[in-house]
Design an enzyme around this catalytic site. Structure first.
Site, PDB file in Angstrom:
ATOM      1  N   SER A   1       0.829  -1.203   0.000  1.00 40.73           N
ATOM      2  CA  SER A   1       0.000   0.000   0.000  1.00 40.73           C
ATOM      3  C   SER A   1       0.863   1.252   0.000  1.00 40.73           C
ATOM      4  O   SER A   1       1.584   1.519  -0.935  1.00 40.73           O
ATOM      5  CB  SER A   1      -0.965  -0.026   1.184  1.00 40.73           C
ATOM      6  OG  SER A   1      -1.852   1.064   1.138  1.00 40.73           O
TER       7      SER A   1
ATOM      8  N   ASP B   1      -3.761   6.278  -3.028  1.00 37.05           N
ATOM      9  CA  ASP B   1      -2.611   5.732  -2.319  1.00 37.05           C
ATOM     10  C   ASP B   1      -1.892   4.727  -3.212  1.00 37.05           C
ATOM     11  O   ASP B   1      -2.256   4.533  -4.377  1.00 37.05           O
ATOM     12  CB  ASP B   1      -3.024   5.134  -0.969  1.00 37.05           C
ATOM     13  CG  ASP B   1      -3.905   3.904  -1.087  1.00 37.05           C
ATOM     14  OD1 ASP B   1      -4.474   3.668  -2.174  1.00 37.05           O
ATOM     15  OD2 ASP B   1      -4.040   3.176  -0.085  1.00 37.05           O
TER      16      ASP B   1
ATOM     17  N   ASP C   1      -1.565   1.443  -3.620  1.00 39.95           N
ATOM     18  CA  ASP C   1      -2.253   0.346  -4.312  1.00 39.95           C
ATOM     19  C   ASP C   1      -3.618   0.788  -4.828  1.00 39.95           C
ATOM     20  O   ASP C   1      -4.400  -0.032  -5.319  1.00 39.95           O
ATOM     21  CB  ASP C   1      -2.376  -0.886  -3.424  1.00 39.95           C
ATOM     22  CG  ASP C   1      -3.142  -0.643  -2.125  1.00 39.95           C
ATOM     23  OD1 ASP C   1      -3.224   0.518  -1.684  1.00 39.95           O
ATOM     24  OD2 ASP C   1      -3.665  -1.620  -1.551  1.00 39.95           O
TER      25      ASP C   1
ATOM     26  N   ASP D   1      -6.449   1.672  -3.643  1.00 42.76           N
ATOM     27  CA  ASP D   1      -7.767   1.261  -3.136  1.00 42.76           C
ATOM     28  C   ASP D   1      -8.419   2.372  -2.319  1.00 42.76           C
ATOM     29  O   ASP D   1      -9.606   2.311  -2.023  1.00 42.76           O
ATOM     30  CB  ASP D   1      -7.689  -0.035  -2.327  1.00 42.76           C
ATOM     31  CG  ASP D   1      -6.803   0.053  -1.088  1.00 42.76           C
ATOM     32  OD1 ASP D   1      -6.052   1.045  -0.953  1.00 42.76           O
ATOM     33  OD2 ASP D   1      -6.841  -0.873  -0.254  1.00 42.76           O
TER      34      ASP D   1
END
Length: 455
Positions: free
Chosen positions: A99, A243, A245, A247
């Site tokens: 992440s 962010d 990743d 999501d």
């Protein structure tokens, strides 16, 4: 000697420094353990743009195939694109990402078929036990017939699924600045936004897991400064920040001011309730008072839950909720297998803004009703002791209620605060909200004095 996974197996995922804390040999064992625990005969695997991601995800796939599972590799993807693949293909999935963590980190977010979460209580502890045992005793015996490993591109199907859920056909043209932070938003945004009436101004779309421009964590105000300046310079209608990743999605209005994720939660909740009247909406206990208020005003039922995606997803499934939101800009949709997708929340914001003539600041003002502190972290050696001191200070005050659903929440007529410990660090996290800024500041400082007191 068995690998010590205590530092890398977290409450909801695997995360640690590569190769110091884990490597491809352990990733292969995680793949085998994932298949053993889920009982899957086929899985789907994706990864982000970190330098270590292709190798780790490939090793995981080999471990899974060794135990007989057919593996579909979807390659570079956002975490919500992996959830899409898990949901649409009805397969357990694994996403290789850390992440917003720095470049040397990597991790695995795992789910069962239909994007159902895998956490400590839903398989992750069993996976850890197997990996630790096999790292000491050797890899498990291979299946009589190895599984296959194949590749599949899901990006266009993912984009089509999202854009089918939000009607953007009639919106007015909008100028939107998007900061992908050199993360997976740079991969997904061009395809999802293609054909929409948007003038897209891209920032940091180059996939680079070393994050050369800024940390890919928009929750930290320092990381949206570039976006805020660009929105003002371009005279854009809004800005979006993803962010690492991709999501989570954060929103900046036309003035360059950050829009609270609680206000976005309330806005999206109102739109989802217009589609499904009387529905249930989940919110965690540190979202604003405005969220349950707006849900009730639109005929819905608000349900309060603990912080964390496994709790939200569990409550979504149990209650049949249509939508859920968190203060950290995770947004969950029944139409997306109860999984979180910042991209779908962003499309809702674009549809709401483009469906009327006013600026975003005006649109969200009705959803942003109170003064909030944001999350304030304090490093403390004795989390339980400091929390107990705060509880004692407020316990006997008139008109105060206390609850301990998640940390300590103290509520009065005109304000509330929540104080909860970090799961992974010696921190206490404080969130305060009040009907005006002066009251918020007073309560904030009062609690921080108690938290940071030296006995």
């Amino acid at each position: 000697m068995a690998a010590d996974l205590s530092q890398i197996v977290k409450a909801y995922d695997v995360r640690g420094v590569v190769p110091d804390q884990w490597d491809e040999s352990l990733a292969e064992l995680f793949g085998a353990a994932f298949v053993r625990v889920t009982g899957a005969d086929a899985i789907v695997v994706g990864h982000d743009m970190r330098p270590s991601s292709p190798g780790l995800s490939g090793a995981f796939a080999r471990g899974a195939a060794r135990l007989g599972a057919d593996v579909t590799l979807i390659g570079l993807c956002s975490t919500d694109q992996l959830y899409f693949a898990s949901g649409s293909l009805n397969l357990p999935g694994a996403m290789f990402t850390a992440s917003h963590n720095p470049a040397q980190y990597n991790g695995i977010k795992m789910c069962r078929a239909g994007a159902a979460p895998v956490g400590q209580d839903t398989g992750l502890s069993e996976i850890r036990t197997l990996v630790e045992r096999w790292s000491e005793e050797g890899a498990p015996e291979a299946a009589p017939t190895a599984g296959t490993i194949s590749e599949r591109d899901t990006l266009k199907d993912y984009a089509a699924h999202l854009t089918a859920l939000v009607d953007l056909a009639a919106i007015r043209p909008l100028k939107v600045v998007v900061d992908a932070g050199n993360g997976m938003g740079g991969h997904t945004v061009p395809t999802v936004f293609e054909g929409l009436p948007l003038d897209l101004v891209p920032m940091y779309f180059e996939l680079d897991g070393t994050f050369p421009n800024h940390e890919a964590n928009p929750l930290d105000p320092a990381n949206i400064v570039d976006l805020q300046a660009r929105v003002r310079a371009e005279g854009a209608d809004l800005g979006l920040a993803f962010d690492g990743d991709a999501d989570r999605c954060f929103v900046v209005d036309e003035r360059g001011e950050a829009v609270s994720p609680s206000a976005i939660t309330a806005l999206v909740a109102a739109r989802e309730l217009a589609k499904t009247p009387g529905g249930t909406v989940i919110h965690n206990l540190i979202t604003s008072w405005s969220v349950p208020e707006v849900v009730r005003e639109h005929g819905g039922t608000p349900v309060r839950t603990r912080v964390g995606h496994s709790f939200i997803k569990e409550e979504m499934a149990k209650s049949g909720a249509i939508f859920g939101g968190e203060h950290s800009a995770h947004y969950y949709f029944k139409d997306f297998w109860n999984a979180d997708t910042g991209m779908l929340a962003a499309l809702h914001v674009l549809a709401a803004l483009g469906g009327q003539d006013g600026p975003l600041s005006e649109l969200v003002s009705s959803y942003d009703r109170y003064a909030g502190s944001g999350e304030i972290n304090s490093t403390v050696a004795d989390q339980a002791g400091r929390t107990a001191a705060v509880k004692a200070a407020y316990a006997d005050r008139e008109g105060i209620t206390l609850d301990e659903l998640d940390g300590l929440t103290v509520t009065a007529a005109d304000w509330w605060f929540n104080l909860r410990p970090s799961n992974t660090e010696p921190l206490l996290r404080l969130n305060v909200e009040a009907r005006d800024k002066a009251t918020m500041a007073k309560i904030r400082d009062e609690v921080l004095d108690l938290v940071r007191a030296t006995d």
